[in-house]
Design a protein around this motif. Structure first.
Motif, PDB file in Angstrom:
ATOM      1  N   UNK A 136     -27.965  48.297 -20.510  1.00 33.30           N
ATOM      2  CA  UNK A 136     -27.968  49.660 -21.042  1.00 33.30           C
ATOM      3  C   UNK A 136     -27.341  50.632 -20.050  1.00 33.30           C
ATOM      4  N   UNK A 137     -27.639  50.434 -18.766  1.00 37.13           N
ATOM      5  CA  UNK A 137     -27.066  51.305 -17.746  1.00 37.13           C
ATOM      6  C   UNK A 137     -25.547  51.157 -17.690  1.00 37.13           C
ATOM      7  N   UNK A 138     -25.049  49.926 -17.759  1.00 35.83           N
ATOM      8  CA  UNK A 138     -23.610  49.697 -17.685  1.00 35.83           C
ATOM      9  C   UNK A 138     -22.888  50.261 -18.909  1.00 35.83           C
ATOM     10  N   UNK A 139     -23.524  50.150 -20.083  1.00 34.73           N
ATOM     11  CA  UNK A 139     -22.916  50.725 -21.293  1.00 34.73           C
ATOM     12  C   UNK A 139     -22.810  52.241 -21.177  1.00 34.73           C
ATOM     13  N   UNK A 140     -23.859  52.863 -20.642  1.00 35.00           N
ATOM     14  CA  UNK A 140     -23.844  54.314 -20.491  1.00 35.00           C
ATOM     15  C   UNK A 140     -22.833  54.750 -19.430  1.00 35.00           C
ATOM     16  N   UNK A 141     -22.723  53.966 -18.372  1.00 28.00           N
ATOM     17  CA  UNK A 141     -21.741  54.277 -17.335  1.00 28.00           C
ATOM     18  C   UNK A 141     -20.318  54.224 -17.896  1.00 28.00           C
ATOM     19  N   UNK A 142     -20.078  53.248 -18.771  1.00 31.37           N
ATOM     20  CA  UNK A 142     -18.757  53.140 -19.388  1.00 31.37           C
ATOM     21  C   UNK A 142     -18.481  54.345 -20.293  1.00 31.37           C
ATOM     22  N   UNK A 143     -19.490  54.773 -21.046  1.00 29.89           N
ATOM     23  CA  UNK A 143     -19.307  55.921 -21.943  1.00 29.89           C
ATOM     24  C   UNK A 143     -19.070  57.210 -21.163  1.00 29.89           C
ATOM     25  N   UNK A 144     -19.731  57.339 -20.027  1.00 35.49           N
ATOM     26  CA  UNK A 144     -19.591  58.547 -19.215  1.00 35.49           C
ATOM     27  C   UNK A 144     -18.411  58.471 -18.248  1.00 35.49           C
TER      28      UNK A 144
ATOM     29  N   UNK B  41     -23.298  58.282  -6.967  1.00 36.25           N
ATOM     30  CA  UNK B  41     -22.161  58.195  -7.883  1.00 36.25           C
ATOM     31  C   UNK B  41     -22.593  57.932  -9.327  1.00 36.25           C
ATOM     32  N   UNK B  42     -23.815  57.423  -9.530  1.00 40.94           N
ATOM     33  CA  UNK B  42     -24.293  57.097 -10.884  1.00 40.94           C
ATOM     34  C   UNK B  42     -25.468  57.966 -11.297  1.00 40.94           C
ATOM     35  N   UNK B  43     -25.578  59.141 -10.716  1.00 41.80           N
ATOM     36  CA  UNK B  43     -26.757  59.978 -10.950  1.00 41.80           C
ATOM     37  C   UNK B  43     -26.868  60.403 -12.412  1.00 41.80           C
ATOM     38  N   UNK B  44     -25.778  60.765 -13.048  1.00 40.00           N
ATOM     39  CA  UNK B  44     -25.793  61.210 -14.443  1.00 40.00           C
ATOM     40  C   UNK B  44     -26.237  60.083 -15.369  1.00 40.00           C
ATOM     41  N   UNK B  45     -25.628  58.913 -15.263  1.00 41.60           N
ATOM     42  CA  UNK B  45     -25.995  57.790 -16.130  1.00 41.60           C
ATOM     43  C   UNK B  45     -27.407  57.303 -15.831  1.00 41.60           C
ATOM     44  N   UNK B  46     -27.846  57.387 -14.582  1.00 43.32           N
ATOM     45  CA  UNK B  46     -29.203  56.974 -14.232  1.00 43.32           C
ATOM     46  C   UNK B  46     -30.230  57.855 -14.937  1.00 43.32           C
ATOM     47  N   UNK B  47     -30.038  59.181 -14.891  1.00 40.79           N
ATOM     48  CA  UNK B  47     -30.987  60.081 -15.552  1.00 40.79           C
ATOM     49  C   UNK B  47     -30.993  59.867 -17.065  1.00 40.79           C
ATOM     50  N   UNK B  48     -29.821  59.674 -17.660  1.00 39.75           N
ATOM     51  CA  UNK B  48     -29.744  59.523 -19.119  1.00 39.75           C
ATOM     52  C   UNK B  48     -30.417  58.238 -19.586  1.00 39.75           C
ATOM     53  N   UNK B  49     -30.199  57.154 -18.900  1.00 37.44           N
ATOM     54  CA  UNK B  49     -30.794  55.891 -19.343  1.00 37.44           C
ATOM     55  C   UNK B  49     -32.305  55.905 -19.131  1.00 37.44           C
TER      56      UNK B  49
END
Length: 728
Positions: free
Chosen positions: A376-384, A411-419
Motif C-alpha cells: 500500500x505504501x509503494x502504491x501511494x508513493x507511485x501515485x504521489x 523523503x516519504x513523509x507525505x506518503x507515510x502520513x497518507x497511508x
C-alpha cells in the motif's frame, strides 16, 4: 706361452719364434655349458682377432702386447670401458644384458680378452641385445602414452581448479559445482573434452573433491601472505569477535604489514572459540603466531572495537599481549566505533531525540512485518510521484543506519502520513497501531527533527566513511574530526539545507498542506532542543577524539610535512617536534637508538621543508617516499616510520570480514565447518582476478596433499556401473 717358447728356444738352441697373438682355450668351462668356449659355436674356432674388435686389441698392436704381458688371473679395469655390458661381481664376470634379456646368463672366471670377444660375438648375446631394443622401444611407447595421459589429466584438473576458484570467488554453494562442470562440458570447454570417458566418482567432481581443490587454492594464497608478513620488520593485528548464523562464537584476525614499502591489510585467520574471554582470545593469537612462525616481538599494535574484554587495563587482551610479547605494544580503539558511540550517547542525552529514534524504529517494524502494508505504501508513493523507498531500521551497531532511516522518512513523509491515515480510518486489525504512528509523525518535533537530523547526521556520515577507508591515514583523522566539529557548530547558528526547506515550507501549523500538531507549543523550544543535541554531539566527539586522542599516534604527527612547513614559517623550527620525538624514542626504545634517532630527525626535518613536492603529501605518502627515495639514509627514523605505517586506527576490516562470513555461511549453509569456511573466505577476500591467479602452484599443492592415483580409461561396463553426477 711366453715361458714355454723361451724354454723351447733355449733347449733347441734356436732363436725363439716371433710372437703371435694366440690364446689357449680355457678348460674351466664354456659359455652355455663351458667357460671359455664360444656360445653357439665350436671350441676349436679360430683365435685370430676379429676385424670388428676394438682397435687397441687388434693383432700385433702395442696395447695387445702390453696386455699379453699382464697376468691373466686379474680383472682389467679398461674392460668396463670397452664392454659396457660387463660386470665384475666378486671375482666373476657377468653380462648385464644377458642377465635381463638372455636365454642363458654369462658367467666366467677366465679373465681373458678372447673370452669377452667370443661372448660379444655369440648368438645368445646378440639375441639378448635384440630383445632389449624391442623392450626399450615398447617402454618408450608406454612412457609416451603415460605422459600423454598425465598431460590430459593435468589439463583436466587445472580446468576443475579454475571452476573451483570461480565457485569460491563468487561465493556460490558447493552443490553448484557439478552443474557448472557439466555446463562447461556441454559448451565443449577444451579442458573437459575427455571428462566423460576418464571420470568417475574418484575424479573429484563432488563436494569432497571441491573442498580439497579450494583448500589447495587457499593454501597458495596464504603462503604468499605468510612469507610477506614474515619479511615485514613489524606488523599489527586487528581483532574482533562475533557470532555466526549457527550460534558459534568466532574470532576474526587481520594482519597489517609492510610489503615492498607498501602497507597491506589481509585476512589471516577466522577461528571458532569456546567463549569471548580474554584468555581464550589470547590463546588463539598465540596459536596463530606459532603456526605462522611470526616473532611476537615484531607485533607493534593491536586494534579492537574497544570492548572491555579487549581494552581492559587489568585483564584485557591488549594488556596480556604486552606481557607476553612486547611491552611497547600500542592498543588502538577503532575510530569508527568511537564515532558511533559518540552519536549514540548524544542522542540518548536529549529525550526528544531519543523518542524520535524510537518512532523511527516503530515505523520500520510496522511496515517490515506486513507485505500488505508495504505494498500500500509503494502504491501511494507511485501515485504521489515519490521515490519508492523501503524504511530502514536505525541500528546502534550499524554506523550509517540512523542517517539512512531519517533520509527515507524525510523523503516519504507525505506518503507515510497518507497511508497511516487510511489504515487508521479502516476497521483493520492494525488500525490502532496506525493511529499511534500517525499521531507521532504529525507532531512538530518529529517533522522538524527529521529535517534537522538529516543535516546534522550528514556530517557524521562523512566522517564515518572517512574512517572506513582502506587506505586510512592517521594523519588525516584528526583534521577530519576538527572540520566535522566546525561544521556542526555552524549548523547551530545557520540551519542546514533540509531544515531551511522545512521552515520555509511551514505555513502556520501546516507543512506542505498537511496539518502538524503542537506546532505552537513545540516550535519555541525547538531551537533550544537543537542546540542541546548538536552541542552534546560536539562534546561527545571532543571527549572521544581530543587533540591528543591517539596518544602514541599523536606523537607521529611530527613526521607530517605540512606541520613541519608550518613550523618553518615560525621562529621555533629548531625546537619543532623534539618533545614528541623524545616520547617516541622512549616508548620504542627496544626498536630505535635514541642518539641516532635525534641526529637523523634533524636532517629529516630539513628534508621535509626542502622540497615543495612534499607540501601536499599525507604522512603515508611521505613515508613511502622516504622508504623508496631515501632508502638507507634515515635508518633509525625508517624504523619509526614503519611502525607508524602498520598501526591501524580502525577495525573496519573485521566488519567487512564478518560481512563476507555471513554471505558465505547462511541459514542454508549453516553446517559449513571451520576449515571450509576459512578457505572460502580467504579465496573471496584474498583471491585476485581469475586470470591473474597461478593455477600451476595450486595444482602442485593439490597433488602433494595426498597420494593421487592416475585416472585411466574405463570400459563401457565399468562406466555403466559407476556413473557420476556429471554423467547422469
Amino acid at each position: 706361452m711366453d715361458r714355454w717358447l723361451k724354454r723351447k728356444s733355449n733347449n733347441e738352441g734356436e732363436p725363439a719364434p716371433k710372437k703371435t697373438v694366440q690364446e689357449i682355450p680355457s678348460t674351466e668351462g664354456s659359455e652355455g655349458g663351458g667357460v671359455g668356449g664360444r656360445a653357439g659355436g665350436s671350441a676349436d674356432s679360430s683365435d685370430a682377432v676379429n676385424e670388428t674388435d676394438p682397435p687397441d686389441f687388434q693383432k700385433g698392436s702395442a696395447t695387445e702386447r702390453n696386455v699379453s704381458k699382464q697376468p691373466k688371473d686379474k680383472f682389467q679395469a679398461n674392460w668396463l670401458r670397452l664392454y659396457p655390458w660387463l660386470e665384475n661381481n666378486n671375482g666373476e664376470m657377468n653380462c648385464s644384458i644377458c642377465k635381463m634379456y638372455g636365454a642363458v646368463p654369462f658367467a666366467s672366471r677366465c679373465y681373458k680378452t678372447s673370452t669377452l670377444r667370443r661372448h660379444a660375438d655369440g648368438v645368445s648375446h646378440t639375441a639378448a641385445i635384440k630383445r632389449k631394443r624391442e623392450a626399450d622401444s615398447a617402454k618408450s611407447v608406454m612412457t609416451k602414452a603415460i605422459e600423454d595421459a598425465h598431460l590430459q589429466s593435468a589439463a583436466e584438473m587445472k580446468g576443475l581448479l579454475k571452476t573451483a576458484y570461480f565457485i569460491a570467488k563468487n561465493e556460490m554453494a558447493k552443490a553448484k559445482f557439478c552443474h557448472v562442470v557439466k555446463f562447461l562440458k556441454e559448451m565443449e570447454c577444451p579442458a573437459f573434452k575427455k571428462l566423460t570417458e576418464t571420470s568417475s566418482y574418484g575424479s573429484y567432481i563432488n563436494e569432497k573433491g571441491l573442498s580439497e581443490m579450494q583448500q589447495a587454492i587457499a593454501s597458495t594464497l596464504v603462503e604468499d601472505i605468510d612469507k610477506a608478513v614474515e619479511r615485514s620488520p613489524v606488523f599489527s593485528l586487528i581483532l574482533d569477535e562475533s557470532t555466526d548464523i549457527s550460534n558459534t562464537k568466532r574470532l576474526i584476525i587481520y594482519v597489517r604489514f609492510i610489503d615492498d614499502n607498501n602497507v597491506k591489510t589481509k585476512l589471516i585467520r577466522n577461528s571458532e572459540i569456546a567463549d569471548g574471554r580474554a584468555d581464550t582470545i589470547v590463546e588463539d593469537v598465540k596459536q596463530l603466531l606459532t603456526e605462522k612462525k611470526l616473532d611476537g616481538k615484531k607485533l607493534a599494535a593491536v586494534c579492537t572495537d574497544g570492548a572491555a574484554v579487549m581494552t581492559g587495563c587489568r585483564q584485557g587482551v591488549i594488556k596480556k599481549l604486552r606481557e607476553l610479547y612486547n611491552p611497547d605494544l600500542v592498543g588502538i580503539h577503532c575510530t569508527a566505533h568511537r564515532l558511533a558511540l559518540a552519536a549514540s550517547d548524544a542522542a540518548n542525552s536529549v529525550p526528544q531525540v531519543k523518542r524520535f529514534q524510537q518512532d523511527l524504529r516503530s515505523i520500520f517494524i510496522f511496515f517490515s512485518n506486513s507485505a500488505v502494508r508495504s505494498n500500500k505504501l509503494h502504491e501511494l508513493q507511485k501515485q504521489l510521484d515519490e521515490p519508492q523507498l523501503k524504511f530502514t531500521q536505525p541500528h546502534a551497531v550499524r554506523w550509517l543506519s540512523i542517517h539512512n532511516a531519517v533520509s527515507v522518512v524525510c523523503r516519504s513523509l507525505k506518503s507515510l502520513r497518507d497511508v497511516l491515515e487510511h489504515m487508521a480510518s479502516s476497521n483493520a486489525q492494525d488500525a490502532d497501531k496506525a493511529k499511534g504512528l500517525l499521531l507521532a509523525v504529525r507532531q512538530f518535533n518529529f517533522v522538524a527533527l527529521c529535517h534537522m537530523m538529516k543535516d546534522v547526521l550528514m556530517h557524521v556520515v562523512l566522517l564515518s566513511k572517512h574512517f572506513q577507508r582502506e587506505d586510512l591515514d592517521f594523519s588525516t583523522a584528526q583534521p577530519m574530526v576538527e572540520s566535522t566539529k566546525e561544521a556542526l557548530k555552524e549548523i547551530i547558528v545557520h540551519p542546514g539545507p533540509a531544515e531551511t526547506e522545512f521552515f520555509s515550507s511551514l505555513d502556520g501549523n501546516k507543512f506542505k498542506g498537511d496539518k502538524i500538531f503542537d506546532c505552537h507549543t513545540q516550535k519555541p523550544a525547538f531551537d533550544d532542543m537543537k542546540s542541546r543535541y548538536v552541542g552534546s554531539l560536539i562534546t561527545e566527539i571532543e571527549r572521544r577524539f581530543p587533540c591528543e586522542t591517539l596518544d602514541v599516534l599523536s606523537w607521529f604527527t611530527i613526521l607530517e610535512p605540512k606541520k613541519a612547513i608550518m613550523a618553518k614559517k615560525s621562529d621555533n623550527f629548531s625546537h619543532y617536534g623534539l618533545e614528541k620525538l623524545d616520547n617516541l624514542l622512549a616508548h620504542f626504545s627496544n626498536y630505535v637508538s635514541a642518539v641516532d634517532g635525534r641526529s637523523e630527525f634533524a636532517l629529516l626535518k630539513q628534508t621535509m621543508v626542502s622540497s615543495d613536492s612534499y607540501a601536499s603529501l599525507t604522512f603515508q605518502q611521505f613515508a613511502e617516499a622516504v622508504l623508496s627515495d631515501h632508502r638507507g639514509v634515515f635508518t633509525e627514523m625508517e624504523k619509526l616510520i614503519k611502525i607508524a605505517l602498520v598501526i591501524p586506527i580502525a577495525s573496519v576490516s573485521c566488519e567487512r570480514g564478518f560481512s563476507t562470513q555471513n554471505r558465505i555461511k547462511t541459514r542454508f549453509r549453516n553446517s559449513l565447518n571451520n576449515a571450509n569456511l576459512t578457505n572460502l573466505m580467504l579465496i573471496s577476500e584474498l583471491g585476485p582476478p581469475q586470470e591473474q591467479f597461478d593455477f600451476n602452484r595450486a595444482f602442485i599443492k593439490w597433488k602433494e596433499m595426498k597420494q593421487r592415483r592416475q585416472k585411466t580409461e574405463r570400459t563401457e561396463d565399468q562406466a555403466e556401473r559407476g556413473r557420476t553426477p556429471l554423467q547422469n
